[in-house]
Design a protein around this motif. Structure first.
Motif, PDB file in Angstrom:
ATOM      1  N   SER A 393      36.964  44.643  38.210  1.00  0.00           N
ATOM      2  CA  SER A 393      37.532  43.177  37.383  1.00  0.00           C
ATOM      3  C   SER A 393      35.930  43.437  36.774  1.00  0.00           C
ATOM      4  CB  SER A 393      37.006  41.960  37.979  1.00  0.00           C
ATOM      5  OG  SER A 393      36.066  42.154  38.553  1.00  0.00           O
ATOM      6  N   PRO A 394      35.893  43.428  35.141  1.00  0.00           N
ATOM      7  CA  PRO A 394      34.310  42.954  35.240  1.00  0.00           C
ATOM      8  C   PRO A 394      33.375  41.913  35.618  1.00  0.00           C
ATOM      9  CG  PRO A 394      36.743  42.458  33.560  1.00  0.00           C
ATOM     10  CD  PRO A 394      36.925  42.457  34.652  1.00  0.00           C
ATOM     11  N   VAL A 395      32.339  41.800  35.414  1.00  0.00           N
ATOM     12  CA  VAL A 395      30.871  41.517  36.694  1.00  0.00           C
ATOM     13  C   VAL A 395      31.636  39.877  35.902  1.00  0.00           C
ATOM     14  CG1 VAL A 395      28.667  40.324  36.927  1.00  0.00           C
ATOM     15  CG2 VAL A 395      29.928  42.801  35.965  1.00  0.00           C
ATOM     16  N   GLY A 396      31.813  39.230  37.052  1.00  0.00           N
ATOM     17  CA  GLY A 396      31.928  37.598  37.629  1.00  0.00           C
ATOM     18  C   GLY A 396      33.208  37.268  36.605  1.00  0.00           C
ATOM     19  N   VAL A 397      34.183  38.137  36.761  1.00  0.00           N
ATOM     20  CA  VAL A 397      35.821  37.741  35.815  1.00  0.00           C
ATOM     21  C   VAL A 397      36.856  37.920  37.116  1.00  0.00           C
ATOM     22  CG1 VAL A 397      37.242  38.169  33.839  1.00  0.00           C
ATOM     23  CG2 VAL A 397      34.327  37.989  33.506  1.00  0.00           C
ATOM     24  N   ASP A 398      37.603  37.363  37.077  1.00  0.00           N
ATOM     25  CA  ASP A 398      38.903  37.674  37.536  1.00  0.00           C
ATOM     26  C   ASP A 398      39.161  39.127  37.240  1.00  0.00           C
ATOM     27  OD1 ASP A 398      38.401  35.022  38.874  1.00  0.00           O
ATOM     28  OD2 ASP A 398      40.411  34.603  37.998  1.00  0.00           O
ATOM     29  N   ASN A 412      49.552  54.053  33.534  1.00  0.00           N
ATOM     30  CA  ASN A 412      49.839  53.049  34.390  1.00  0.00           C
ATOM     31  C   ASN A 412      49.509  52.684  35.161  1.00  0.00           C
ATOM     32  OD1 ASN A 412      49.894  51.942  31.767  1.00  0.00           O
ATOM     33  ND2 ASN A 412      51.670  53.196  31.437  1.00  0.00           N
ATOM     34  N   GLY A 413      48.823  52.065  36.820  1.00  0.00           N
ATOM     35  CA  GLY A 413      49.110  51.900  37.433  1.00  0.00           C
ATOM     36  C   GLY A 413      50.077  50.741  37.812  1.00  0.00           C
ATOM     37  N   THR A 414      49.593  50.302  39.012  1.00  0.00           N
ATOM     38  CA  THR A 414      50.171  48.829  39.576  1.00  0.00           C
ATOM     39  C   THR A 414      49.244  47.752  39.710  1.00  0.00           C
ATOM     40  OG1 THR A 414      52.162  50.111  40.900  1.00  0.00           O
ATOM     41  CG2 THR A 414      51.753  47.991  41.691  1.00  0.00           C
ATOM     42  N   LEU A 415      49.712  46.532  39.522  1.00  0.00           N
ATOM     43  CA  LEU A 415      48.275  45.819  39.461  1.00  0.00           C
ATOM     44  C   LEU A 415      49.041  45.018  41.327  1.00  0.00           C
ATOM     45  CD1 LEU A 415      48.072  42.936  36.637  1.00  0.00           C
ATOM     46  CD2 LEU A 415      45.996  45.771  37.684  1.00  0.00           C
ATOM     47  N   GLY A 416      47.753  45.059  42.244  1.00  0.00           N
ATOM     48  CA  GLY A 416      47.743  44.613  43.610  1.00  0.00           C
ATOM     49  C   GLY A 416      47.330  43.377  43.759  1.00  0.00           C
ATOM     50  N   ALA A 417      47.207  42.823  44.485  1.00  0.00           N
ATOM     51  CA  ALA A 417      46.603  41.387  44.849  1.00  0.00           C
ATOM     52  C   ALA A 417      44.964  41.105  43.918  1.00  0.00           C
ATOM     53  CB  ALA A 417      45.520  41.377  46.116  1.00  0.00           C
ATOM     54  N   SER A 418      44.708  40.125  43.146  1.00  0.00           N
ATOM     55  CA  SER A 418      43.792  40.136  42.671  1.00  0.00           C
ATOM     56  C   SER A 418      42.486  39.035  43.548  1.00  0.00           C
ATOM     57  CB  SER A 418      44.482  38.051  41.938  1.00  0.00           C
ATOM     58  OG  SER A 418      44.723  36.980  43.157  1.00  0.00           O
ATOM     59  N   ILE A 419      41.508  39.600  42.713  1.00  0.00           N
ATOM     60  CA  ILE A 419      40.029  39.886  43.248  1.00  0.00           C
ATOM     61  C   ILE A 419      39.704  38.206  42.338  1.00  0.00           C
ATOM     62  CG2 ILE A 419      39.981  41.224  43.859  1.00  0.00           C
ATOM     63  CD1 ILE A 419      38.892  42.539  41.924  1.00  0.00           C
ATOM     64  N   THR A 420      38.808  37.251  42.914  1.00  0.00           N
ATOM     65  CA  THR A 420      38.415  35.854  41.838  1.00  0.00           C
ATOM     66  C   THR A 420      36.427  36.755  41.409  1.00  0.00           C
ATOM     67  OG1 THR A 420      40.100  34.736  43.073  1.00  0.00           O
ATOM     68  CG2 THR A 420      38.005  33.956  42.329  1.00  0.00           C
ATOM     69  N   GLY A 421      36.254  36.790  40.364  1.00  0.00           N
ATOM     70  CA  GLY A 421      35.079  36.846  40.119  1.00  0.00           C
ATOM     71  C   GLY A 421      34.148  35.656  40.495  1.00  0.00           C
ATOM     72  N   THR A 422      33.162  34.725  40.334  1.00  0.00           N
ATOM     73  CA  THR A 422      32.523  33.611  40.553  1.00  0.00           C
ATOM     74  C   THR A 422      31.453  33.689  39.712  1.00  0.00           C
ATOM     75  OG1 THR A 422      31.023  34.741  42.388  1.00  0.00           O
ATOM     76  CG2 THR A 422      33.702  33.289  42.812  1.00  0.00           C
ATOM     77  N   GLY A 423      30.672  34.249  39.408  1.00  0.00           N
ATOM     78  CA  GLY A 423      29.949  34.732  38.596  1.00  0.00           C
ATOM     79  C   GLY A 423      28.831  35.757  37.418  1.00  0.00           C
ATOM     80  N   SER A 424      28.211  34.773  37.038  1.00  0.00           N
ATOM     81  CA  SER A 424      28.223  36.844  35.852  1.00  0.00           C
ATOM     82  C   SER A 424      27.389  37.458  36.895  1.00  0.00           C
ATOM     83  CB  SER A 424      27.343  36.070  34.440  1.00  0.00           C
ATOM     84  OG  SER A 424      26.045  35.482  34.508  1.00  0.00           O
ATOM     85  N   GLU A 425      26.351  37.197  37.529  1.00  0.00           N
ATOM     86  CA  GLU A 425      25.656  38.465  39.047  1.00  0.00           C
ATOM     87  C   GLU A 425      26.338  38.785  39.528  1.00  0.00           C
ATOM     88  OE1 GLU A 425      25.401  34.898  41.032  1.00  0.00           O
ATOM     89  OE2 GLU A 425      25.211  34.839  38.694  1.00  0.00           O
ATOM     90  N   GLN A 426      27.641  38.428  40.024  1.00  0.00           N
ATOM     91  CA  GLN A 426      28.741  39.449  40.429  1.00  0.00           C
ATOM     92  C   GLN A 426      29.392  40.141  40.810  1.00  0.00           C
ATOM     93  OE1 GLN A 426      28.850  34.693  42.557  1.00  0.00           O
ATOM     94  NE2 GLN A 426      27.132  34.758  43.359  1.00  0.00           N
ATOM     95  N   TYR A 427      29.331  40.910  41.652  1.00  0.00           N
ATOM     96  CA  TYR A 427      30.705  41.792  41.335  1.00  0.00           C
ATOM     97  C   TYR A 427      31.117  42.649  42.519  1.00  0.00           C
ATOM     98  CZ  TYR A 427      25.917  44.226  41.405  1.00  0.00           C
ATOM     99  OH  TYR A 427      24.737  44.478  42.166  1.00  0.00           O
ATOM    100  N   TYR A 428      32.314  43.581  42.406  1.00  0.00           N
ATOM    101  CA  TYR A 428      33.072  44.092  43.683  1.00  0.00           C
ATOM    102  C   TYR A 428      32.447  46.119  43.692  1.00  0.00           C
ATOM    103  CZ  TYR A 428      36.485  39.346  44.067  1.00  0.00           C
ATOM    104  OH  TYR A 428      36.563  38.674  44.458  1.00  0.00           O
ATOM    105  N   ILE A 429      31.906  45.797  44.526  1.00  0.00           N
ATOM    106  CA  ILE A 429      31.092  47.617  44.790  1.00  0.00           C
ATOM    107  C   ILE A 429      32.123  48.649  45.517  1.00  0.00           C
ATOM    108  CG2 ILE A 429      29.152  46.570  44.151  1.00  0.00           C
ATOM    109  CD1 ILE A 429      28.942  46.312  47.667  1.00  0.00           C
ATOM    110  N   GLY A 430      33.396  47.648  46.416  1.00  0.00           N
ATOM    111  CA  GLY A 430      33.912  49.253  46.823  1.00  0.00           C
ATOM    112  C   GLY A 430      35.311  48.873  47.373  1.00  0.00           C
ATOM    113  N   ILE A 431      35.761  49.360  48.042  1.00  0.00           N
ATOM    114  CA  ILE A 431      37.077  49.306  48.963  1.00  0.00           C
ATOM    115  C   ILE A 431      36.578  50.611  50.009  1.00  0.00           C
ATOM    116  CG2 ILE A 431      39.012  49.099  49.411  1.00  0.00           C
ATOM    117  CD1 ILE A 431      40.137  48.260  46.524  1.00  0.00           C
ATOM    118  N   TYR A 432      37.373  50.406  50.989  1.00  0.00           N
ATOM    119  CA  TYR A 432      36.246  50.922  52.388  1.00  0.00           C
ATOM    120  C   TYR A 432      37.767  51.324  53.453  1.00  0.00           C
ATOM    121  CZ  TYR A 432      31.948  49.879  50.234  1.00  0.00           C
ATOM    122  OH  TYR A 432      30.622  49.801  49.753  1.00  0.00           O
TER     123      TYR A 432
END
Length: 432
Positions: A393-398, A412-432
């Motif tokens: 997701s772009p930083v801070g965006v769903d 093309n891939g498959t869209l799985g679960a949606s991930i919610t962004g909360t602010g411009s300084e926040q971002y996902y860093i990985g799946i483990y």
């Protein structure tokens, strides 16, 4: 791409919610551990202070994942996270502090700390880096380099850089350093290259193969007359015997140029033949090369050439059978300010993309993923049951969990679960 600016202060609401979910090793009745779930990490802040939250999810195909639910890891800077092969245990480095914590997982946002070590004490620096080599052992490592002169007042008497590595093995079960750690490993290159200004300023992302540890290395070329670093025309790795941690050797190649240490994404993997696959990024090109028996081979997979654009990257994910996935910065796109560095200086980035590489066929496919991605600090994607799962997701965006069939050459891939962004300084860093 829009302008993104990251504030220095973290969102208080995120921190207070995460603290409520924390548990520690003082819990008298811990719940049983849970295996085979995915763990998703989320970071808040890109400057000198940042928070890292992690939560477990059993299914990434459907539903919504919110960063407001999670366990807050110890993190002065964004935590460096590693997970056991069964998903029941997490190890995390608190970078710039030097502590490594071990937590067991009880489901959802419930994690219990069961061990902790301050690796800065035996290795003599708080800025150690950490990599899980397997479920039993991890590497804690650091290197320093200092310019040497016959006469410190005369730059023409430059002799080269003195390089000293600190390397230790961490027992991941007991969370104690294995006997034989060394905070004064002498690292040297040829006198000729040393006098030309070549030196290693960072090591990271080690792999263990054939009784040797291979560390990716950041290579620089120093000009003492200008007191500046010049563009390098080589790449290198640090190879050291295991478990003795003896015979530290720098191996070099001039077939590619740049850094192989990466940033937070793994840069080295072992393929089915026991060969080391290593990413080298520099001079607007990204290459995957091979090392065998402690030496570089002639193999060269030039990603930039195959996707026909200048690029940079911090690492890649190996899916097996010659297939790998690489987040890369598309340098053909305009750069924008993406935040500030730890010194408060503006940092810039072009947008990031994702490509599938096939080393056997020598092909690369640009995958259809969102624009405006920033994956500089992205750490991990999961390979499971013939698929790769990555949070985009772009930083801070769903955004979404993107799922790609490893055996498919489709963009093309498959869209799985949606991930919610909360602010411009926040971002996902990985799946483990």
């Amino acid at each position: 791409m829009r302008f993104l600016k990251f504030p220095q202060l973290l969102a208080a609401g995120v921190i207070s919610l995460s603290l409520a979910a924390c548990s520690d090793d003082k819990d008298p009745t811990p719940k049983p551990t849970v295996e085979n779930d995915f763990h998703i990490a989320f970071a808040s802040g890109t400057e000198s202070n940042s928070a890292t939250l992690v939560q477990g999810v059993s299914d990434l195909n459907t539903g919504t994942i919110s960063p407001r639910i999670g366990h807050e890891m110890e993190s002065s800077r964004t935590a460096r996270i590693f997970v056991s092969s069964d998903g029941s245990t997490i190890w995390s480095l608190n970078y710039t502090v030097g502590t490594i914590e071990k937590l067991t997982y009880q489901g959802a946002d419930q994690y219990t700390r069961v061990g902790r070590i301050d690796a800065s004490v035996p290795l003599g620096t708080s800025t150690v880096r950490f990599t899980k080599l397997n479920d039993e052992i991890g590497s804690v490592h650091y290197i320093s380099a200092t310019a040497q002169y016959e006469d410190n007042a005369d730059p023409t008497t430059y002799l080269g850089h003195k390089m000293t590595a600190s390397i230790g093995m961490l027992d991941l079960e007991t969370m104690t350093m294995v006997e034989g750690y060394n905070d004064s490993v002498n690292v040297s290159i040829s006198d000729e290259l040393a006098k030309e200004g070549y030196y290693i300023f960072r090591i990271d992302c080690p792999v263990l193969s054939g009784g040797k540890l291979y560390y990716g290395a950041g290579l620089r070329k120093y000009n003492p007359l200008t007191n500046k670093n010049e563009t390098v025309d080589k790449a290198c790795a640090l190879v050291i015997d295991y478990p003795s941690l003896a015979n530290a050797t720098v191996v070099m190649t001039d077939h590619v140029a740049g850094a192989s240490n990466g940033y937070r994404t793994p840069t080295q993997h072992i393929n089915e033949a026991g060969e080391i696959l290593q990413m080298v990024s520099g001079n607007d090109e990204v290459h995957i090369v091979k090392l065998v028996n402690g030496q570089y081979t002639s193999f060269d997979f030039n990603l930039s050439e195959k996707i026909n654009k200048p690029a940079a990257s911090n690492g890649f994910f190996y899916a097996g059978n010659g297939i790998a996935y690489i987040p890369y910065e598309d340098l053909s796109k305009e750069q924008i300010q993406i935040g500030v560095d730890p010194q408060g200086e503006p940092s810039y980035s072009s947008m990031w993309k994702l490509a599938r590489m096939d080393f056997n066929k020598g092909t690369a496919v640009d995958l259809n993923v969102p624009d405006d991605l920033w994956l500089t600090q992205y750490q991990n994607a999961v390979i499971r049951d013939g698929k790769i799962y990555i949070a985009l997701s772009p930083v801070g965006v769903d955004g979404n969990i993107y799922i790609f069939d490893i055996n498919s050459e489709s963009a093309n891939g498959t869209l799985g679960a949606s991930i919610t962004g909360t602010g411009s300084e926040q971002y996902y860093i990985g799946i483990y």
